[in-house]
Write a protein that holds these residues in place. Structure first.
Motif, PDB file in Angstrom:
ATOM      1  N   ARG A 161     -17.140 107.718  18.718  1.00 20.24           N
ATOM      2  CA  ARG A 161     -17.806 106.501  19.169  1.00 20.24           C
ATOM      3  C   ARG A 161     -19.307 106.549  18.842  1.00 20.24           C
ATOM      4  O   ARG A 161     -19.871 105.587  18.322  1.00 20.24           O
ATOM      5  CB  ARG A 161     -17.611 106.424  20.686  1.00 20.24           C
ATOM      6  CG  ARG A 161     -17.503 105.073  21.256  1.00 20.24           C
ATOM      7  CD  ARG A 161     -17.264 105.185  22.765  1.00 20.24           C
ATOM      8  NE  ARG A 161     -16.821 103.920  23.288  1.00 20.24           N
ATOM      9  CZ  ARG A 161     -17.608 102.847  23.428  1.00 20.24           C
ATOM     10  NH1 ARG A 161     -18.884 102.909  23.106  1.00 20.24           N
ATOM     11  NH2 ARG A 161     -17.118 101.713  23.879  1.00 20.24           N
ATOM     12  N   ALA A 162     -19.936 107.678  19.168  1.00 17.03           N
ATOM     13  CA  ALA A 162     -21.371 107.825  18.904  1.00 17.03           C
ATOM     14  C   ALA A 162     -21.649 107.858  17.395  1.00 17.03           C
ATOM     15  O   ALA A 162     -22.665 107.335  16.922  1.00 17.03           O
ATOM     16  CB  ALA A 162     -21.893 109.101  19.569  1.00 17.03           C
ATOM     17  N   MET A 163     -20.734 108.459  16.625  1.00 16.01           N
ATOM     18  CA  MET A 163     -20.879 108.473  15.167  1.00 16.01           C
ATOM     19  C   MET A 163     -20.806 107.053  14.614  1.00 16.01           C
ATOM     20  O   MET A 163     -21.577 106.672  13.722  1.00 16.01           O
ATOM     21  CB  MET A 163     -19.771 109.340  14.548  1.00 16.01           C
ATOM     22  CG  MET A 163     -19.904 110.831  14.861  1.00 16.01           C
ATOM     23  SD  MET A 163     -18.340 111.759  14.654  1.00 16.01           S
ATOM     24  CE  MET A 163     -18.127 111.689  12.876  1.00 16.01           C
ATOM     25  N   VAL A 164     -19.883 106.255  15.165  1.00 15.87           N
ATOM     26  CA  VAL A 164     -19.734 104.864  14.727  1.00 15.87           C
ATOM     27  C   VAL A 164     -21.004 104.072  15.044  1.00 15.87           C
ATOM     28  O   VAL A 164     -21.488 103.292  14.208  1.00 15.87           O
ATOM     29  CB  VAL A 164     -18.495 104.227  15.402  1.00 15.87           C
ATOM     30  CG1 VAL A 164     -18.480 102.716  15.235  1.00 15.87           C
ATOM     31  CG2 VAL A 164     -17.220 104.844  14.839  1.00 15.87           C
ATOM     32  N   GLU A 169     -25.783 101.114  13.034  1.00 13.42           N
ATOM     33  CA  GLU A 169     -27.241 100.900  13.017  1.00 13.42           C
ATOM     34  C   GLU A 169     -27.823 101.161  11.629  1.00 13.42           C
ATOM     35  O   GLU A 169     -28.654 100.406  11.138  1.00 13.42           O
ATOM     36  CB  GLU A 169     -27.918 101.796  14.058  1.00 13.42           C
ATOM     37  CG  GLU A 169     -27.687 101.343  15.484  1.00 13.42           C
ATOM     38  CD  GLU A 169     -27.836  99.830  15.653  1.00 13.42           C
ATOM     39  OE1 GLU A 169     -28.891  99.270  15.269  1.00 13.42           O
ATOM     40  OE2 GLU A 169     -26.880  99.191  16.144  1.00 13.42           O
ATOM     41  N   THR A 170     -27.373 102.226  10.977  1.00 17.18           N
ATOM     42  CA  THR A 170     -27.876 102.576   9.643  1.00 17.18           C
ATOM     43  C   THR A 170     -27.516 101.498   8.624  1.00 17.18           C
ATOM     44  O   THR A 170     -28.373 101.049   7.852  1.00 17.18           O
ATOM     45  CB  THR A 170     -27.282 103.923   9.195  1.00 17.18           C
ATOM     46  OG1 THR A 170     -27.611 104.916  10.165  1.00 17.18           O
ATOM     47  CG2 THR A 170     -27.825 104.331   7.842  1.00 17.18           C
ATOM     48  N   LEU A 171     -26.262 101.077   8.640  1.00 15.11           N
ATOM     49  CA  LEU A 171     -25.811 100.087   7.653  1.00 15.11           C
ATOM     50  C   LEU A 171     -26.474  98.730   7.898  1.00 15.11           C
ATOM     51  O   LEU A 171     -26.851  98.034   6.946  1.00 15.11           O
ATOM     52  CB  LEU A 171     -24.284  99.968   7.693  1.00 15.11           C
ATOM     53  CG  LEU A 171     -23.545 101.209   7.185  1.00 15.11           C
ATOM     54  CD1 LEU A 171     -22.052 101.127   7.513  1.00 15.11           C
ATOM     55  CD2 LEU A 171     -23.747 101.388   5.678  1.00 15.11           C
ATOM     56  N   ALA A 172     -26.638  98.363   9.166  1.00 11.81           N
ATOM     57  CA  ALA A 172     -27.279  97.087   9.487  1.00 11.81           C
ATOM     58  C   ALA A 172     -28.734  97.071   9.004  1.00 11.81           C
ATOM     59  O   ALA A 172     -29.253  96.033   8.590  1.00 11.81           O
ATOM     60  CB  ALA A 172     -27.200  96.821  10.987  1.00 11.81           C
ATOM     61  N   ALA A 188     -15.093  96.528  17.487  1.00  7.57           N
ATOM     62  CA  ALA A 188     -13.621  96.596  17.486  1.00  7.57           C
ATOM     63  C   ALA A 188     -13.158  98.054  17.371  1.00  7.57           C
ATOM     64  O   ALA A 188     -12.202  98.477  18.044  1.00  7.57           O
ATOM     65  CB  ALA A 188     -13.057  95.763  16.330  1.00  7.57           C
ATOM     66  N   LEU A 189     -13.844  98.827  16.532  1.00 10.15           N
ATOM     67  CA  LEU A 189     -13.476 100.230  16.330  1.00 10.15           C
ATOM     68  C   LEU A 189     -13.684 101.037  17.613  1.00 10.15           C
ATOM     69  O   LEU A 189     -12.860 101.879  17.975  1.00 10.15           O
ATOM     70  CB  LEU A 189     -14.301 100.802  15.171  1.00 10.15           C
ATOM     71  CG  LEU A 189     -14.098 102.266  14.798  1.00 10.15           C
ATOM     72  CD1 LEU A 189     -12.628 102.590  14.532  1.00 10.15           C
ATOM     73  CD2 LEU A 189     -14.943 102.622  13.567  1.00 10.15           C
ATOM     74  N   MET A 190     -14.781 100.762  18.319  1.00 16.33           N
ATOM     75  CA  MET A 190     -15.033 101.490  19.568  1.00 16.33           C
ATOM     76  C   MET A 190     -13.975 101.186  20.619  1.00 16.33           C
ATOM     77  O   MET A 190     -13.574 102.079  21.369  1.00 16.33           O
ATOM     78  CB  MET A 190     -16.427 101.161  20.098  1.00 16.33           C
ATOM     79  CG  MET A 190     -17.516 101.822  19.267  1.00 16.33           C
ATOM     80  SD  MET A 190     -19.118 101.572  20.032  1.00 16.33           S
ATOM     81  CE  MET A 190     -20.200 101.949  18.650  1.00 16.33           C
TER      82      MET A 190
END
Ligand SMILES: [Zn+2]
Length: 318
Positions: A161-164, A169-172, A188-190
């Motif tokens: 979850r924390a990795m996601v 944040e990085t991709l955004a 959705a993934l979380m």
């Protein structure tokens, strides 16, 4: 870092294909690449299959990340292949666990033009120290490189979850035009990860106290999360075969173990000789997803596979 951010922003204005791109660029793209797909979207590389799987889910509908350690290859002691080195060089961002897991990436990442995110350092990721003492102890001293933490962080869904969150944040930031997609995919993934966590806790509860041995010490996060009763590992470290002293110690523990778990990459004759003549059951675990089809579902297949195999072997009558 992020020297190529301008390219990402330019590309992200036309995320769904060549429509809207300057005609000359489109023509050049078709001429050089034989089709529009090759240059679409942000270029992301992910180190190992579980990291790649989470990144692929976050990036769904935008682009596909490149996987650096291909299916069938073991990440420990891996040597970067030329095709993966090219994907790495092209990447605007690389997601990896960090130096304790993918030692083969330490030097290439230091030389990168693009950004890199060591997910072990992400906010909210809970690190466990490498296990010491008794059968967990390595037979030789670890090289001095600061605190030794266990790199298999993805085996706790809360860490995933924390990795996601760090990936979103990085991709955004690198690709703001697609930020809404990354955030929606991430949410959705979380939710899926939370459901998985509850499912695994329920599935593993009946076998919590049944002792077992594993091949390499990969499962600490999984065991801590679900309260499992591991006795120790056969290999002292993933890169190092067990010596005679360790094999004797493992044999002594076998009398207590209900199951001994092998892995896709292991010394089969050694494993057979260790477990020969004992009442322990055997089964294969794949904590790094070496045998699984890479993609968004790999992470879930991996975690459910571990839980299913452990439960089946540990609950079987001896
Ligand atoms: Zn491992």
């Amino acid at each position: 870092m992020a020297r190529r951010l301008g390219i990402a922003q330019w590309r992200s204005r036309a995320p769904s294909g060549p429509v809207g791109r300057p005609a000359a660029v489109l023509a050049l793209g078709l001429l050089l690449l034989g089709g529009p797909a090759a240059a679409d979207g942000i270029e992301v590389a992910a180190s190992i299959a579980p990291v790649h799987s989470l990144a692929a889910s976050v990036m769904a509908g935008v682009a596909s990340p490149a996987l650096l350690v291909p299916r069938g290859a073991a990440p420990h002691g891996y040597q970067l292949k030329p095709s993966a080195a090219r994907a790495l060089a092209r990447a605007q961002v690389v997601f990896w666990i960090g130096r304790r897991m993918e030692s083969f990436l330490v030097k290439p990442i230091a030389a990168l033009a693009g950004a890199s995110v060591a997910l072990a350092d992400a906010e909210g990721v809970h690190l466990l120290a490498t296990r010491k003492g008794g059968i967990w102890e390595a037979e030789e001293e670890e090289p001095a490189e600061g605190a030794a933490w266990d790199g298999h962080i993805w085996l706790d869904p809360r860490n995933a979850r924390a990795m996601v969150a760090a990936m979103v944040e990085t991709l955004a930031r690198l690709d703001p035009a697609d930020a809404h997609a990354y955030r929606a995919n991430g949410e959705a993934l979380m939710r899926r990860l939370d459901d998985l966590d509850r499912e695994l806790a329920g599935r593993l509860a009946p076998v919590k106290d049944i002792p077992y041995l594993v091949f390499h010490d990969a499962y600490q996060y999984f065991e801590a999360r679900y309260g499992l009763a591991a006795l120790g590992s056969i290999a002292a470290s993933p890169d190092q075969p067990p010596g005679a002293r360790r094999v004797r110690a493992v044999r002594a523990l076998l009398a207590k173990a209900r199951c001994v778990f092998r892995e896709p990459v292991f010394d089969a004759p050694l494993f057979r000789s260790i477990v020969a003549g004992t009442p322990a059951g055997t089964a294969e675990l794949d904590p790094e997803g070496i045998r699984l089809e890479p993609g968004p579902d790999l992470y879930f297949d991996l975690m459910r596979g571990l839980a299913r195999t452990m439960r089946d072997c540990l609950s079987a009558a001896r």
